[in-house]
Design an enzyme around this catalytic site. Structure first.
Site, PDB file in Angstrom:
ATOM      1  CG  ASN A  43       0.347  19.748  44.031  1.00 49.09           C
ATOM      2  OD1 ASN A  43       0.672  20.102  45.163  1.00 49.09           O
ATOM      3  ND2 ASN A  43      -0.734  19.021  43.802  1.00 49.09           N
ATOM      4  CD  GLU A  45      -4.588  20.428  41.856  1.00 48.35           C
ATOM      5  OE1 GLU A  45      -5.735  20.784  42.228  1.00 48.35           O
ATOM      6  OE2 GLU A  45      -4.150  19.264  41.983  1.00 48.35           O
ATOM      7  CD  GLU A  56       7.137  15.325  41.398  1.00 50.33           C
ATOM      8  OE1 GLU A  56       6.277  16.224  41.278  1.00 50.33           O
ATOM      9  OE2 GLU A  56       6.850  14.122  41.555  1.00 50.33           O
ATOM     10  CB  CYS A  89       3.361  12.397  36.641  1.00 52.71           C
ATOM     11  SG  CYS A  89       4.003  13.962  36.003  1.00 52.71           S
ATOM     12  CB  CYS A  92       7.699  14.895  37.007  1.00 52.80           C
ATOM     13  SG  CYS A  92       6.596  16.271  37.406  1.00 52.80           S
TER      14      CYS A  92
END
Ligand code: THU
Length: 134
Positions: A43, A45, A56, A89, A92
């Site tokens: 990830n 950010e 993902e 999520c 994704c």
């Protein structure tokens, strides 16, 4: 292919590259193609929080950018540092539906090595797809 122990080492290595100074929630992804190539994702950010890119999607975008096509993927393994493995999520899940076979395994793990197995379809039943645009 069924989950293999080395997937865990790979996904934990991917997680180490997480850039998550705002949430401090590090996520890793390990994507395998049907022809044996692998992609790592983490990830990423941003100070503008909503721009965060999940692990993902990082791995899937890397593979597609390299020339892989929808349906070329064998499995994805995800990892987090949490009491229980967390699942992808909603955004994704939609991207997984677009790019991966319905029955592709999704392996969800945590730092303790717990593993929960699901599939793209089970994570997004009745999902919207290109077929719905006809
Ligand atoms: N995150 C992922 O990388 N994958 C998911 O499926 C859930 C959330 C990231 C986004 C953000 O950087 C952090 O986890 C906290 O939500």
């Amino acid at each position: 292919m069924a989950y293999q122990p080395h997937y865990f080492k790979e996904v934990r290595n991917a997680q180490a590259n997480s850039y998550s100074p705002y949430s401090n929630f590090k996520v890793g992804a390990y994507l395998r193609t049907k022809d044996g190539k692998v992609y790592h994702g983490a990830n990423v950010e941003n100070a503008a929080y909503s721009m965060a890119i999940c692990a993902e999607r990082s791995s899937l975008v890397a593979a597609i950018s390299d020339g892989y096509k929808p349906g070329d993927f064998e499995s994805i393994t995800v990892t987090v540092d949490a009491d229980a493995p967390s699942s992808p999520c909603g955004e994704c899940r939609q991207v997984l539906k677009e790019l991966c076979d319905d029955d592709m395994p999704v392996y969800m793990t945590n730092h303790k090595g717990d593993m929960i197995e699901s599939t793209v379809k089970d994570l997004l039943p009745l999902g919207f797809s290109g077929k719905d645009l006809n």
